[in-house]
Design a protein around this motif. Sequence first.
Motif, PDB file in Angstrom:
ATOM      1  N   GLN A 137       0.827  -1.202   0.000  1.00  5.68           N
ATOM      2  CA  GLN A 137       0.000   0.000   0.000  1.00  5.68           C
ATOM      3  C   GLN A 137       0.866   1.259   0.000  1.00  5.68           C
ATOM      4  O   GLN A 137       0.529   2.256  -0.649  1.00  5.68           O
ATOM      5  N   GLN A 138       1.985   1.223   0.727  1.00  6.02           N
ATOM      6  CA  GLN A 138       2.895   2.373   0.726  1.00  6.02           C
ATOM      7  C   GLN A 138       3.478   2.585  -0.667  1.00  6.02           C
ATOM      8  O   GLN A 138       3.573   3.723  -1.150  1.00  6.02           O
ATOM      9  N   MET A 139       3.883   1.499  -1.317  1.00  3.80           N
ATOM     10  CA  MET A 139       4.384   1.598  -2.694  1.00  3.80           C
ATOM     11  C   MET A 139       3.320   2.204  -3.608  1.00  3.80           C
ATOM     12  O   MET A 139       3.610   3.068  -4.436  1.00  3.80           O
ATOM     13  N   LEU A 140       2.081   1.734  -3.458  1.00  3.08           N
ATOM     14  CA  LEU A 140       0.998   2.200  -4.316  1.00  3.08           C
ATOM     15  C   LEU A 140       0.725   3.688  -4.110  1.00  3.08           C
ATOM     16  O   LEU A 140       0.526   4.428  -5.085  1.00  3.08           O
ATOM     17  N   THR A 141       0.719   4.125  -2.870  1.00  2.00           N
ATOM     18  CA  THR A 141       0.457   5.538  -2.600  1.00  2.00           C
ATOM     19  C   THR A 141       1.537   6.420  -3.194  1.00  2.00           C
ATOM     20  O   THR A 141       1.255   7.475  -3.773  1.00  2.00           O
ATOM     21  N   LEU A 152       7.863  18.427  -6.686  1.00  2.00           N
ATOM     22  CA  LEU A 152       8.220  18.223  -5.281  1.00  2.00           C
ATOM     23  C   LEU A 152       7.258  17.212  -4.710  1.00  2.00           C
ATOM     24  O   LEU A 152       6.044  17.292  -4.947  1.00  2.00           O
ATOM     25  N   ILE A 153       7.786  16.243  -3.980  1.00  2.00           N
ATOM     26  CA  ILE A 153       6.921  15.275  -3.319  1.00  2.00           C
ATOM     27  C   ILE A 153       7.165  15.343  -1.819  1.00  2.00           C
ATOM     28  O   ILE A 153       8.314  15.315  -1.361  1.00  2.00           O
ATOM     29  N   ILE A 154       6.083  15.488  -1.075  1.00  2.00           N
ATOM     30  CA  ILE A 154       6.129  15.485   0.387  1.00  2.00           C
ATOM     31  C   ILE A 154       5.654  14.111   0.829  1.00  2.00           C
ATOM     32  O   ILE A 154       4.524  13.708   0.524  1.00  2.00           O
ATOM     33  N   ILE A 155       6.502  13.380   1.519  1.00  2.00           N
ATOM     34  CA  ILE A 155       6.157  12.015   1.902  1.00  2.00           C
ATOM     35  C   ILE A 155       6.293  11.865   3.417  1.00  2.00           C
ATOM     36  O   ILE A 155       7.354  12.093   3.988  1.00  2.00           O
ATOM     37  N   ASP A 156       5.171  11.520   4.050  1.00  2.00           N
ATOM     38  CA  ASP A 156       5.070  11.517   5.507  1.00  2.00           C
ATOM     39  C   ASP A 156       5.198  10.084   6.038  1.00  2.00           C
ATOM     40  O   ASP A 156       4.351   9.231   5.763  1.00  2.00           O
ATOM     41  N   GLU A 157       6.264   9.847   6.789  1.00  2.00           N
ATOM     42  CA  GLU A 157       6.515   8.556   7.450  1.00  2.00           C
ATOM     43  C   GLU A 157       6.390   7.369   6.481  1.00  2.00           C
ATOM     44  O   GLU A 157       5.603   6.441   6.705  1.00  2.00           O
ATOM     45  N   PRO A 158       7.167   7.357   5.399  1.00  2.00           N
ATOM     46  CA  PRO A 158       7.024   6.270   4.425  1.00  2.00           C
ATOM     47  C   PRO A 158       7.463   4.911   4.930  1.00  2.00           C
ATOM     48  O   PRO A 158       7.091   3.889   4.359  1.00  2.00           O
ATOM     49  N   THR A 159       8.264   4.873   5.997  1.00  2.00           N
ATOM     50  CA  THR A 159       8.781   3.586   6.471  1.00  2.00           C
ATOM     51  C   THR A 159       8.018   3.042   7.673  1.00  2.00           C
ATOM     52  O   THR A 159       8.372   1.988   8.203  1.00  2.00           O
ATOM     53  N   GLU A 160       6.967   3.741   8.101  1.00  2.00           N
ATOM     54  CA  GLU A 160       6.225   3.321   9.289  1.00  2.00           C
ATOM     55  C   GLU A 160       5.623   1.941   9.092  1.00  2.00           C
ATOM     56  O   GLU A 160       4.857   1.685   8.159  1.00  2.00           O
ATOM     57  N   GLY A 161       5.993   1.006   9.960  1.00  2.00           N
ATOM     58  CA  GLY A 161       5.418  -0.331   9.939  1.00  2.00           C
ATOM     59  C   GLY A 161       5.946  -1.246   8.850  1.00  2.00           C
ATOM     60  O   GLY A 161       5.406  -2.332   8.647  1.00  2.00           O
ATOM     61  N   LEU A 162       7.009  -0.830   8.149  1.00  2.00           N
ATOM     62  CA  LEU A 162       7.531  -1.642   7.050  1.00  2.00           C
ATOM     63  C   LEU A 162       8.712  -2.492   7.498  1.00  2.00           C
ATOM     64  O   LEU A 162       9.465  -2.113   8.403  1.00  2.00           O
ATOM     65  N   ALA A 163       8.882  -3.621   6.841  1.00  4.74           N
ATOM     66  CA  ALA A 163      10.019  -4.492   7.115  1.00  4.74           C
ATOM     67  C   ALA A 163      11.312  -3.801   6.681  1.00  4.74           C
ATOM     68  O   ALA A 163      11.302  -2.984   5.756  1.00  4.74           O
ATOM     69  N   PRO A 164      12.443  -4.124   7.337  1.00  2.00           N
ATOM     70  CA  PRO A 164      13.714  -3.463   7.005  1.00  2.00           C
ATOM     71  C   PRO A 164      14.084  -3.517   5.534  1.00  2.00           C
ATOM     72  O   PRO A 164      14.601  -2.548   4.978  1.00  2.00           O
ATOM     73  N   LYS A 165      13.803  -4.641   4.865  1.00  2.00           N
ATOM     74  CA  LYS A 165      14.144  -4.758   3.441  1.00  2.00           C
ATOM     75  C   LYS A 165      13.328  -3.770   2.611  1.00  2.00           C
ATOM     76  O   LYS A 165      13.843  -3.155   1.662  1.00  2.00           O
ATOM     77  N   ILE A 166      12.043  -3.575   2.962  1.00  2.00           N
ATOM     78  CA  ILE A 166      11.190  -2.635   2.235  1.00  2.00           C
ATOM     79  C   ILE A 166      11.626  -1.205   2.530  1.00  2.00           C
ATOM     80  O   ILE A 166      11.601  -0.339   1.649  1.00  2.00           O
ATOM     81  N   GLU A 168      14.624  -0.211   3.041  1.00  6.07           N
ATOM     82  CA  GLU A 168      15.797   0.016   2.191  1.00  6.07           C
ATOM     83  C   GLU A 168      15.375   0.314   0.747  1.00  6.07           C
ATOM     84  O   GLU A 168      15.937   1.195   0.091  1.00  6.07           O
ATOM     85  N   LEU A 169      14.360  -0.404   0.268  1.00  8.82           N
ATOM     86  CA  LEU A 169      13.861  -0.170  -1.089  1.00  8.82           C
ATOM     87  C   LEU A 169      13.276   1.228  -1.227  1.00  8.82           C
ATOM     88  O   LEU A 169      13.506   1.921  -2.230  1.00  8.82           O
ATOM     89  N   VAL A 170      12.509   1.652  -0.227  1.00 11.51           N
ATOM     90  CA  VAL A 170      11.923   2.992  -0.262  1.00 11.51           C
ATOM     91  C   VAL A 170      13.019   4.047  -0.381  1.00 11.51           C
ATOM     92  O   VAL A 170      12.919   4.999  -1.162  1.00 11.51           O
ATOM     93  N   ILE A 193      17.115   5.882   7.483  1.00 10.86           N
ATOM     94  CA  ILE A 193      16.897   6.184   6.077  1.00 10.86           C
ATOM     95  C   ILE A 193      17.189   7.657   5.786  1.00 10.86           C
ATOM     96  O   ILE A 193      17.834   8.000   4.798  1.00 10.86           O
ATOM     97  N   ALA A 194      16.743   8.543   6.674  1.00 12.03           N
ATOM     98  CA  ALA A 194      16.893   9.974   6.429  1.00 12.03           C
ATOM     99  C   ALA A 194      18.359  10.388   6.369  1.00 12.03           C
ATOM    100  O   ALA A 194      18.765  11.183   5.525  1.00 12.03           O
TER     101      ALA A 194
END
Length: 231
Positions: A137-141, A152-166, A168-170, A193-194
């Motif tokens: 769902q995060q990828m889709l959004t 410009l893209i504003i992205i709020d907490e994209p890694t919340e609740g995601l597995a470490p491998k995902i 890294e992909l983000v 990530i930041a």
Amino acid sequence: MLNLQDLHAYYGKSHVLHGVSFEVGKGEIVALLGRNGSGRSTVAKAIMGLVHAEGGLTWRGKSILGRKAYEVAHLGIGYVPENRDIFPRLTVHQNLILGMKGSGKGSRWGFDDMYAMFPRLKERQHTEAGVLSGGEQQMLTLCRTLMGDPDLIIIDEPTEGLAPKIVELVGQYLQQLKARGISVLLIEQKLTIAMHISDRALVMGHGAIVFDGTPDGLRADEATRKEWLEV
């Protein structure tokens, strides 16, 4: 491109942002860090016209203060909210269509780009979005927002609740955005990530910017990290 100058924001009578000032340049990744309740998400909502704000807020030199969210989006600012806001009864492909502005001709992004970045979405393009995993769902959004071809893209907490491998992909995909000249305002609580992908790091505390510098500078500033961040 984006400039906030002494920006204040309110929820009713509650004064949440207290004179926030910073800039995001072309092709720059700026991380906005801080603990929960520090005002990070309110900054995004103020930029998008979703909360009452006062002060200076300009995009490419022109004021966008008080604009409606759809007007801000059509000016070239994309927003990926923390709660993802997918359309659960629509398929992955239909969600992506809804992100397009106009015919989509001339856009830097198309369906092939989205499915190349996230092959899992291609596999599930005819699946209702509501049954996707949190990571999907995060990828889709993110992809739906990119279909609108923002600068410009504003992205709020994209890694919340995601597995470490995902996670890294983000991070890798956000760097791909930068390579295409897209600016990113990354709102994060996690430092990992930041600190690895950002050009500049901002730290918020009690609705104000308490640090503005490089990731290396923040690494060296142990007092700021201990007082204002989850470390």
